[in-house]
Structure formats: C-alpha cells, structure tokens
Design a protein around this motif. Structure first.
Motif, mmCIF file in Angstrom:
data_model
loop_
_atom_site.group_PDB
_atom_site.id
_atom_site.type_symbol
_atom_site.label_atom_id
_atom_site.label_comp_id
_atom_site.label_asym_id
_atom_site.label_seq_id
_atom_site.Cartn_x
_atom_site.Cartn_y
_atom_site.Cartn_z
ATOM 1 N N ASN A 161 -1.682 -2.330 -8.477
ATOM 2 C CA ASN A 161 -2.037 -2.365 -6.961
ATOM 3 C C ASN A 161 -0.343 -2.676 -5.677
ATOM 4 O O ASN A 161 0.400 -2.574 -5.598
ATOM 5 N N HIS A 219 2.068 -0.098 -3.863
ATOM 6 C CA HIS A 219 2.312 -1.259 -2.391
ATOM 7 C C HIS A 219 4.350 -0.484 -2.241
ATOM 8 O O HIS A 219 4.389 -0.184 -1.181
ATOM 9 N N GLU A 278 5.332 1.420 0.355
ATOM 10 C CA GLU A 278 6.323 1.120 1.785
ATOM 11 C C GLU A 278 7.305 2.074 2.235
ATOM 12 O O GLU A 278 7.970 1.861 3.261
#
Length: 119
Positions: free
Chosen positions: A31, A35, A39
């Motif tokens: 995860n 992420h 970004e």
C-alpha cells in the motif's frame, strides 16, 4: 514420533499468528509503495525516483516469503500428526477434555464486597 500435544498446539498457533502479522505487514508495504508512486501524479515536489516504492515492494516480498515458509512448516507438522494413529488418539482425548463442562468457579468478588455493592 514425538507427541505434539498442547504445547505444540500453542506453538503452532503462535507461528500462524506471526505469519498473519507478516502478511499484514506485506500488505501495508504494498500500500505504501502504491501511495509513493501515486504521489508523483499528484504533487510536483514528490520524489520522482521509484527507489522507495521498489524497496517497499522488495520488503513486502520478503515478508510474504517468510510467511509462506511458516505456513508450509506448520502444515507439514500437522500433516505428520494427522498421519500418526497415536497422535490422532491423543488429539481426540484432548478435544474430549476441552469439551467437558468446567467445574463451577468461585465468585471472583468476595461475598462481603458483593453485598456492599448491592446496597
């Protein structure tokens, strides 16, 4: 063959709980890797190199491999136990003991204190 009994049952349970924790950690690392890569699409000052997410995915792979090794070891132990006639008989006895009604337990609060609470 050595009997596994109650102690090894607790060991097996502890090993499986540890493997579950490793899987949870691996999922968290995956995860985080997603992420970090996301970004880049959202923020101009995000780290454009994939090194961080690659490291997290590598660590996730290591955790999953360790969990798989643990699951295989426990499965092997339990398979051997199931193949043993004497171990199956011991297991039936342990299950029967566990299913027996437990003796009445003494109240956890002394009667004097329990009487005061009712007032």
């Amino acid at each position: 063959m050595r009997s596994l009994g109650r102690a090894d049952g607790a060991d097996n349970l502890a090993l499986l709980a540890g493997a579950c924790s490793q899987i949870s950690l691996a999922a968290t690392l995956c995860n985080l890797a997603i992420h970090h890569r996301t970004e880049i699409l959202l923020y101009e000052d995000a780290d454009p190199t994939p090194a961080t997410s690659r490291d997290q995915l590598r660590r996730a792979g290591v955790e999953m491999q360790q969990a798989a090794t643990t699951y295989r070891a426990v499965a092997r132990r339990l398979s051997r136990r199931l193949a043993s006639f004497s171990a199956r008989a011991e297991d039936r006895q342990l299950i029967a003991e566990a299913q027996r009604p437990s003796p009445q337990k003494a109240p956890s609060t002394p009667p004097v204190l329990a009487a005061r609470r009712r007032v």
